[in-house]
Enzyme design. Structure first.
Site, PDB file in Angstrom:
ATOM      1  CE1 TYR A  32       0.131   2.010   4.275  1.00 53.61           C
ATOM      2  CE2 TYR A  32       1.084  -0.189   4.442  1.00 53.61           C
ATOM      3  CZ  TYR A  32       0.902   1.080   4.952  1.00 53.61           C
ATOM      4  OH  TYR A  32       1.494   1.422   6.146  1.00 53.61           O
ATOM      5  CE  LYS A  41       3.258   3.091   3.142  1.00 46.90           C
ATOM      6  NZ  LYS A  41       3.747   3.321   4.507  1.00 46.90           N
TER       7      LYS A  41
END
Length: 285
Positions: free
Chosen positions: A33, A148
């Site tokens: 994300y 991430k």
């Protein structure tokens, strides 16, 4: 107002948005994300966020379903459709769904792409003015924090414990050294005015705001030293602060039971925050 969101090529009301219960992002946190800040209806540091998203996908073998240009256009469309003036655009890309729960997956699985906006006060955030209190605790996350991913349970639990203790956030510790905040990069300032922050590696996320901040600090004549620092060293710092996409820079006034400096937001953090916001608005897309 009901927000308009984006799922796999379609814009729809948030109340109509659906993702399969068999999606690997839901079942395994098999997803990455990004969150891009929005100021005055414009994207901040977005090229860096998309570049990091691309890298995260490459590291995990998740194909990017659309180009960076198309992705940016979707972000701008959502900002317009939701009349977002200040806040952020959240983007999540999962490996997708193959119809049932299974640890393994095929190489031709189709990713799931979701985006939505969040209205939030960023520039005049009350927290930025008063500073935050952080609680230190062991870093129990996996060893690829440079990717991430949505595997955020350890950070969520750590933040919850911090809130229960009357703190605003957490600083994570590994082998005595600070890695990063619960969702931010961490910094301290020495008696000589030198800014210390941990160097990039698999141990921390390569913050997009961090990268911009490093350049701005050097342009201002501030000295930055990238090295690991202990929590004990942080207790003795004259200032401390964190950076992230939607906080920009927040001063840290207390760590555990220790007051940092005089217990008030310091001048270096305040200066960097002011310059970062001014520069970001000038360069916003």
């Amino acid at each position: 107002m009901t927000r308009t969101v984006y799922i796999n090529g379609q814009y729809m009301a948030e109340t109509d948005a659906k993702v399969s219960i068999f999606d690997r992002g839901f079942l395994f946190a098999d997803a990455v994300y990004e969150v891009t800040a929005v100021l005055e209806g414009k994207l901040i540091d977005n090229a860096g966020h998309i570049a990091r998203l691309t890298r995260s996908c490459q590291e995990l073998g998740i194909p990017m379903p659309i180009s960076a240009e198309e992705l940016t256009e979707i972000q701008r469309s959502l900002i317009e459709k939701n009349q977002l003036h200040e806040g952020g655009v959240y983007l999540q890309l999962t490996r997708g769904s193959e119809g049932d729960r299974d640890f393994s997956y095929s190489e031709d699985i189709k990713p799931t792409l979701v985006l939505f906006t969040q209205a939030r006060e960023l520039i005049h955030s009350p927290v930025a003015k008063k500073g935050i209190k952080v609680l230190s605790m062991d870093d129990i996350r996996w060893r690829r924090r440079d990717i991430k991913t949505t595997s955020l349970l350890p950070a969520c639990m750590a933040k919850h414990i911090a809130h229960q203790a009357g703190c605003d956030d957490v600083w994570l510790i590994e082998q005595g050294y600070v890695t990063e905040g619960g969702s931010s990069n961490a910094y301290i300032v020495t008696d000589e005015g030198k800014i210390i922050t941990r160097p990039l590696s698999n141990d921390i996320l390569s913050g997009i705001t961090r990268a911009s901040l490093m350049l701005l600090a050097k342009d201002c004549g501030l000295v930055i030293e990238e090295r690991a620092f202990t929590i004990e060293e942080a207790y003795q710092a004259t200032e401390a602060f964190v950076s992230s996409a939607t906080t920009f820079i927040w001063p840290v006034t207390h760590i555990d039971d220790h007051e940092i400096g005089d217990g008030k937001p310091g001048p270096i953090a305040a200066k960097l925050r002011e310059i970062y916001i001014k520069t970001s608005l000038e360069m916003a897309e």
